[in-house]
Design an enzyme around this catalytic site. Sequence first.
Site, short mmCIF file in Angstrom:
data_model
loop_
_atom_site.label_atom_id
_atom_site.label_comp_id
_atom_site.label_asym_id
_atom_site.label_seq_id
_atom_site.Cartn_x
_atom_site.Cartn_y
_atom_site.Cartn_z
N HIS A 60 -6.43 3.51 -29.01
CA HIS A 60 -6.70 2.91 -30.32
C HIS A 60 -5.92 1.60 -30.42
O HIS A 60 -5.14 1.27 -29.53
CB HIS A 60 -6.35 3.87 -31.46
CG HIS A 60 -4.90 4.20 -31.60
ND1 HIS A 60 -4.19 4.86 -30.63
CD2 HIS A 60 -4.00 3.96 -32.61
CE1 HIS A 60 -2.94 5.02 -31.03
NE2 HIS A 60 -2.80 4.49 -32.22
N HIS A 62 -3.59 0.34 -32.57
CA HIS A 62 -2.25 0.11 -33.10
C HIS A 62 -1.43 -0.64 -32.04
O HIS A 62 -1.58 -0.40 -30.84
CB HIS A 62 -1.58 1.43 -33.48
CG HIS A 62 -2.05 1.96 -34.81
ND1 HIS A 62 -2.00 3.29 -35.15
CD2 HIS A 62 -2.59 1.31 -35.88
CE1 HIS A 62 -2.48 3.45 -36.37
NE2 HIS A 62 -2.85 2.26 -36.83
N ASP A 64 1.47 -0.56 -30.80
CA ASP A 64 2.29 0.09 -29.76
C ASP A 64 1.45 0.65 -28.62
O ASP A 64 1.99 1.16 -27.65
CB ASP A 64 3.20 1.19 -30.36
CG ASP A 64 2.45 2.28 -31.11
OD1 ASP A 64 1.52 1.95 -31.88
OD2 ASP A 64 2.77 3.47 -30.92
N HIS A 65 0.11 0.55 -28.71
CA HIS A 65 -0.76 1.05 -27.64
C HIS A 65 -1.51 -0.07 -26.91
O HIS A 65 -2.21 0.19 -25.94
CB HIS A 65 -1.75 2.08 -28.19
CG HIS A 65 -1.04 3.29 -28.71
ND1 HIS A 65 -0.96 4.47 -28.01
CD2 HIS A 65 -0.31 3.48 -29.84
CE1 HIS A 65 -0.22 5.34 -28.69
NE2 HIS A 65 0.19 4.75 -29.80
N HIS A 139 -6.93 9.45 -36.75
CA HIS A 139 -5.68 8.68 -36.82
C HIS A 139 -5.98 7.25 -37.27
O HIS A 139 -5.37 6.73 -38.18
CB HIS A 139 -5.00 8.69 -35.44
CG HIS A 139 -3.79 7.84 -35.34
ND1 HIS A 139 -2.57 8.21 -35.85
CD2 HIS A 139 -3.60 6.60 -34.78
CE1 HIS A 139 -1.67 7.26 -35.62
NE2 HIS A 139 -2.27 6.27 -34.98
ZN LIG Z 1 -1.28 4.87 -33.74
ZN LIG Z 2 1.51 5.19 -31.45
#
Ligand SMILES: [Zn+2]
Ligand SMILES: [Zn+2]
Length: 257
Positions: A60, A62, A64-65, A139
């Site tokens: 996804h 976000h 941090d990914h 999420h």
């Molecule tokens: Zn996330």
């Molecule tokens: Zn995350």
Amino acid sequence: MKIIFLGTGGAVPTSARDNTSFLLEMAGELWLVDCPGSLTRKIIKAGREPRRVSAIFISHIHADHVYGLPAFVHSLMLEEKSVRLFGSAETVEFCLRLLDLFGLRKEKISYRVEPVVLTPGLRTELSPGVVVIGWPVPHHTSSLAFFFETPRGRVVFSGDTPVHQPLFERAAGADCLIHDCSTPSRYLDRLPFLQTMHGNSLELGRAAAGAGLRILVPCHFFSDLDFSPHEVETEIRKYYGGRLFIPEDFSCLELEP
Ligand SMILES: [Zn+2]
Ligand SMILES: [Zn+2]
């Protein structure tokens, strides 16, 4: 098949844990799942060649990914090679925009990123006999869990998600489930967003207990908070009696056939 963890933490990296990502290595193939941090350096540190990565999966969008993706492509820009980039339609579109911001899909860039949109629930062949399936989890609108079906076993990665029963029904009997386990359950009162966004060790253990997994791997730990792997293990063990692997950064999990 080997799973090499390049990071095992949540959105806030610490000295112990970088943001979550891992490599899947099987029959000479190397696949990268999620793209935080200095991936080139971490892959070398893990004893692998970054140029060997033939597919990238992004769960996804976000930060941090995904924030390490442009730097990874930039570091390989002179390689005459292509890499497939898999994700939901929203994720793939976002990643291409991110690469374009840095001019990383221009003609002069030898390292070519080939986008592949995963239609939720449909099987996409990665190589002969190896299939990936994307499965939406609650999420983010872009979120997909990944099901890797290979002759050496079935590996499921939840991505970020609260414990979501339909995922456990679909993952039943998997050889390995890598699942969001951001905190122990005692943080749910203090951080209410956890209830709808992330997994906790108590609920994870309860859901995993009936799923017939060969190995459960909790991951994406909020390591900036004050809890230990032992607390995570104790909560999971209230319900789950199967094999448990709590990874650290650069842990390697080998799945026997
Ligand atoms: Zn996330
Ligand atoms: Zn995350």
